[in-house]
Scaffold this motif. Structure first.
Motif, PDB file in Angstrom:
ATOM      1  N   VAL A 153       3.169 -11.176   8.700  1.00 34.67           N
ATOM      2  CA  VAL A 153       2.628  -9.976   8.067  1.00 34.67           C
ATOM      3  C   VAL A 153       3.806  -9.100   7.653  1.00 34.67           C
ATOM      4  O   VAL A 153       4.751  -8.919   8.427  1.00 34.67           O
ATOM      5  CB  VAL A 153       1.712  -9.203   9.034  1.00 34.67           C
ATOM      6  N   VAL A 154       3.758  -8.560   6.452  1.00 32.63           N
ATOM      7  CA  VAL A 154       4.782  -7.630   5.970  1.00 32.63           C
ATOM      8  C   VAL A 154       4.201  -6.226   5.956  1.00 32.63           C
ATOM      9  O   VAL A 154       3.147  -5.991   5.350  1.00 32.63           O
ATOM     10  CB  VAL A 154       5.275  -8.020   4.561  1.00 32.63           C
ATOM     11  N   LEU A 155       4.872  -5.309   6.630  1.00 31.51           N
ATOM     12  CA  LEU A 155       4.483  -3.898   6.643  1.00 31.51           C
ATOM     13  C   LEU A 155       5.400  -3.139   5.690  1.00 31.51           C
ATOM     14  O   LEU A 155       6.580  -2.958   5.984  1.00 31.51           O
ATOM     15  CB  LEU A 155       4.592  -3.311   8.050  1.00 31.51           C
ATOM     16  N   GLY A 156       4.871  -2.747   4.555  1.00 32.29           N
ATOM     17  CA  GLY A 156       5.673  -2.068   3.541  1.00 32.29           C
ATOM     18  C   GLY A 156       5.861  -2.966   2.343  1.00 32.29           C
ATOM     19  O   GLY A 156       6.534  -3.993   2.438  1.00 32.29           O
ATOM     20  N   ALA A 157       5.269  -2.596   1.224  1.00 36.94           N
ATOM     21  CA  ALA A 157       5.285  -3.457   0.035  1.00 36.94           C
ATOM     22  C   ALA A 157       6.287  -2.988  -1.017  1.00 36.94           C
ATOM     23  O   ALA A 157       6.147  -3.312  -2.193  1.00 36.94           O
ATOM     24  CB  ALA A 157       3.881  -3.518  -0.570  1.00 36.94           C
ATOM     25  N   VAL A 182       0.437 -14.038   5.527  1.00 35.52           N
ATOM     26  CA  VAL A 182      -1.013 -13.948   5.684  1.00 35.52           C
ATOM     27  C   VAL A 182      -1.555 -12.575   5.330  1.00 35.52           C
ATOM     28  O   VAL A 182      -2.748 -12.432   5.030  1.00 35.52           O
ATOM     29  CB  VAL A 182      -1.456 -14.326   7.118  1.00 35.52           C
ATOM     30  N   ALA A 183      -0.697 -11.538   5.337  1.00 32.98           N
ATOM     31  CA  ALA A 183      -1.179 -10.202   4.997  1.00 32.98           C
ATOM     32  C   ALA A 183      -0.010  -9.285   4.657  1.00 32.98           C
ATOM     33  O   ALA A 183       1.105  -9.454   5.157  1.00 32.98           O
ATOM     34  CB  ALA A 183      -1.982  -9.612   6.152  1.00 32.98           C
ATOM     35  N   VAL A 184      -0.297  -8.301   3.826  1.00 30.72           N
ATOM     36  CA  VAL A 184       0.642  -7.229   3.499  1.00 30.72           C
ATOM     37  C   VAL A 184      -0.055  -5.912   3.768  1.00 30.72           C
ATOM     38  O   VAL A 184      -1.232  -5.729   3.400  1.00 30.72           O
ATOM     39  CB  VAL A 184       1.089  -7.293   2.021  1.00 30.72           C
ATOM     40  N   VAL A 185       0.653  -5.008   4.424  1.00 30.97           N
ATOM     41  CA  VAL A 185       0.087  -3.696   4.771  1.00 30.97           C
ATOM     42  C   VAL A 185       0.929  -2.611   4.112  1.00 30.97           C
ATOM     43  O   VAL A 185       2.155  -2.590   4.259  1.00 30.97           O
ATOM     44  CB  VAL A 185       0.071  -3.489   6.297  1.00 30.97           C
ATOM     45  N   ASP A 186       0.265  -1.729   3.373  1.00 31.48           N
ATOM     46  CA  ASP A 186       0.944  -0.608   2.727  1.00 31.48           C
ATOM     47  C   ASP A 186      -0.102   0.464   2.429  1.00 31.48           C
ATOM     48  O   ASP A 186      -1.221   0.124   2.014  1.00 31.48           O
ATOM     49  CB  ASP A 186       1.621  -1.056   1.428  1.00 31.48           C
ATOM     50  N   PRO A 187       0.229   1.752   2.657  1.00 32.46           N
ATOM     51  CA  PRO A 187      -0.735   2.813   2.333  1.00 32.46           C
ATOM     52  C   PRO A 187      -1.189   2.769   0.880  1.00 32.46           C
ATOM     53  O   PRO A 187      -2.310   3.171   0.568  1.00 32.46           O
ATOM     54  CB  PRO A 187       0.047   4.100   2.642  1.00 32.46           C
ATOM     55  N   ASP A 188      -0.305   2.284   0.000  1.00 34.28           N
ATOM     56  CA  ASP A 188      -0.676   2.073  -1.401  1.00 34.28           C
ATOM     57  C   ASP A 188      -1.301   0.686  -1.502  1.00 34.28           C
ATOM     58  O   ASP A 188      -0.611  -0.322  -1.619  1.00 34.28           O
ATOM     59  CB  ASP A 188       0.567   2.184  -2.281  1.00 34.28           C
ATOM     60  N   LEU A 189      -2.620   0.643  -1.453  1.00 35.47           N
ATOM     61  CA  LEU A 189      -3.315  -0.646  -1.371  1.00 35.47           C
ATOM     62  C   LEU A 189      -3.079  -1.506  -2.604  1.00 35.47           C
ATOM     63  O   LEU A 189      -2.986  -2.735  -2.503  1.00 35.47           O
ATOM     64  CB  LEU A 189      -4.812  -0.407  -1.158  1.00 35.47           C
ATOM     65  N   GLU A 191      -4.062 -11.528   2.340  1.00 32.94           N
ATOM     66  CA  GLU A 191      -4.872 -10.327   2.469  1.00 32.94           C
ATOM     67  C   GLU A 191      -4.017  -9.077   2.320  1.00 32.94           C
ATOM     68  O   GLU A 191      -2.803  -9.114   2.535  1.00 32.94           O
ATOM     69  CB  GLU A 191      -5.576 -10.319   3.825  1.00 32.94           C
ATOM     70  N   ALA A 192      -4.639  -7.970   1.975  1.00 35.09           N
ATOM     71  CA  ALA A 192      -3.940  -6.698   1.823  1.00 35.09           C
ATOM     72  C   ALA A 192      -4.731  -5.617   2.540  1.00 35.09           C
ATOM     73  O   ALA A 192      -5.965  -5.567   2.461  1.00 35.09           O
ATOM     74  CB  ALA A 192      -3.783  -6.349   0.347  1.00 35.09           C
ATOM     75  N   PHE A 193      -3.989  -4.748   3.241  1.00 36.24           N
ATOM     76  CA  PHE A 193      -4.612  -3.665   3.997  1.00 36.24           C
ATOM     77  C   PHE A 193      -3.798  -2.388   3.810  1.00 36.24           C
ATOM     78  O   PHE A 193      -2.593  -2.429   3.567  1.00 36.24           O
ATOM     79  CB  PHE A 193      -4.680  -3.996   5.490  1.00 36.24           C
ATOM     80  N   ALA A 194      -4.494  -1.255   3.967  1.00 36.15           N
ATOM     81  CA  ALA A 194      -3.818   0.041   3.879  1.00 36.15           C
ATOM     82  C   ALA A 194      -3.185   0.439   5.205  1.00 36.15           C
ATOM     83  O   ALA A 194      -2.312   1.298   5.243  1.00 36.15           O
ATOM     84  CB  ALA A 194      -4.791   1.115   3.420  1.00 36.15           C
ATOM     85  N   SER A 195      -3.603  -0.184   6.308  1.00 39.05           N
ATOM     86  CA  SER A 195      -3.027   0.093   7.620  1.00 39.05           C
ATOM     87  C   SER A 195      -3.212  -1.122   8.508  1.00 39.05           C
ATOM     88  O   SER A 195      -3.984  -2.046   8.190  1.00 39.05           O
ATOM     89  CB  SER A 195      -3.685   1.317   8.266  1.00 39.05           C
ATOM     90  N   LEU A 196      -2.523  -1.105   9.650  1.00 36.66           N
ATOM     91  CA  LEU A 196      -2.637  -2.215  10.594  1.00 36.66           C
ATOM     92  C   LEU A 196      -3.998  -2.280  11.265  1.00 36.66           C
ATOM     93  O   LEU A 196      -4.333  -3.280  11.908  1.00 36.66           O
ATOM     94  CB  LEU A 196      -1.538  -2.108  11.661  1.00 36.66           C
ATOM     95  N   GLU A 197      -4.797  -1.239  11.135  1.00 34.77           N
ATOM     96  CA  GLU A 197      -6.144  -1.261  11.703  1.00 34.77           C
ATOM     97  C   GLU A 197      -6.949  -2.430  11.154  1.00 34.77           C
ATOM     98  O   GLU A 197      -7.817  -2.968  11.833  1.00 34.77           O
ATOM     99  CB  GLU A 197      -6.870   0.057  11.405  1.00 34.77           C
ATOM    100  N   GLY A 198      -6.638  -2.815   9.923  1.00 40.64           N
ATOM    101  CA  GLY A 198      -7.352  -3.931   9.317  1.00 40.64           C
ATOM    102  C   GLY A 198      -7.096  -5.256  10.001  1.00 40.64           C
ATOM    103  O   GLY A 198      -7.840  -6.224   9.800  1.00 40.64           O
TER     104      GLY A 198
END
Length: 329
Positions: free
Chosen positions: A12-16, A35-42, A53-60
């Protein structure tokens, strides 16, 4: 974990942003699966994720611990501690951009939390894994006794990113300290630093141990932009181009012929190593940040095999302690 390696480690990458893109490429190069990218800018997260997959936060990703092996933290420093803690809570090994945390105390707490769960926490000190630096480390005996070790960085980052110049200097500082930790004749935390700040965005630091001088020059105003490591030994010296990842060794024979031909032999060696290095990087599609892919590959191999990480926790903490000492001077 060996079965995970066979099936590809899931990341998972945090920060796109920029570094997130380079980490995504490093994941693929290391044989992993994004498997996923997380960034507040969806929208930005979706763009980098591609088919992932893409998420705005790790909560996803809550409840998805079994689907994640490694988390790459590529977000700004102010959120590092929170994101690394969340990654550890997911039982994921973590690779995080430097510095891991604002200070050594927070770094130690993160290392302890990861170790309690049997997880790796690896800072992105990618210079250590460039071909040029690896060559110098492997053949360090050729230098004899190390007399001087100089790191110099002139950066335009404050102009292009809008970062506060001093904050940018603070973020660069782990790089020379990580390099010095591999070359210093004593533990890094034993070095006592004399620090001068000539102007905002400028830092000079010097320390010595066992006859070796260690110098740091970081400038947000100097031009042209460059990053280099210079080693001077009693038998030979070396120059490492840290922007491009290659190094040249200058033999120490003191003869008249050597003095006369040195400018030409150095120019030829630089051209040869630079050309070969560029050809390899073009073939690999490695446009920037040489050493990052090798660091990620070694970390993934360590995760898969259960072997020690490429950067030991004690080394990570030593760099953080030395950074605190310099910034507190």
């Amino acid at each position: 974990m060996s079965s995970h390696r066979k099936l590809k480690l899931r990341a998972v990458v945090l920060g796109a942003g920029l570094m997130g893109r380079f980490h995504a490429a490093a994941i693929a190069s290391a044989g992993g699966t994004l498997v996923a990218v997380v960034d507040p800018d969806l929208d930005r997260a979706r763009t980098l994720a591609g088919g992932a997959e893409a998420f705005a936060s790790l909560e996803g990703l809550r409840g998805r611990e079994a689907d994640i092996d490694v988390v790459h933290v590529c977000a700004p420093l102010p959120v590092h501690v929170e994101l690394i803690e969340q990654a550890i809570a997911l039982d994921a090994h973590t690779i995080a951009e430097k510095p891991l945390a604002p200070d050594a105390a927070a770094t130690a707490a993160l290392i302890s939390a990861a170790e309690e769960r049997g997880l790796m926490l690896v800072p992105v000190h990618q210079f250590l894994f460039q071909p040029g630096i690896q060559r110098l480390l492997t053949g360090r005996q050729r230098f004899g006794t190390l007399v001087r070790c100089l790191f110099e960085s002139t950066t335009a980052g404050a102009d292009t990113t809008g970062f506060d110049p001093d904050e940018l200097v603070h973020e660069i500082l782990p790089h020379p300290l990580a390099l010095f930790s591999r070359f210093a004749p004593v533990p890094l935390e034993e070095l006592e630093w004399l620090v001068v700040r000539p102007a905002p965005g400028e830092l000079r630091a010097i320390a010595h141990a066992s006859g070796t001088t260690f110098e740091i020059v970081i400038s947000t105003r100097g031009r042209p932009t460059r990053a280099r490591l210079e080693l001077v030994g009693t038998r030979a010296s070396a120059q490492a181009d840290l922007y491009h990842g290659f190094a040249i060794v200058d033999r120490g024979a003191a003869t008249r012929l050597r003095k006369a031909t040195r400018p030409f032999t150095l120019a030829a060696a630089t051209l040869g190593h630079a050309g070969g290095n560029l050809a390899v990087r073009v073939a690999r599609g490695e446009t920037a940040y040489p050493g990052l892919r090798e660091l990620v590959r070694r970390t993934y191999d360590a995760v898969a095999s259960g072997s020690p990480p490429p950067i030991a926790p004690r080394e990570t903490l030593a760099v953080a302690l030395a950074r605190d000492a310099i910034l507190g001077s």
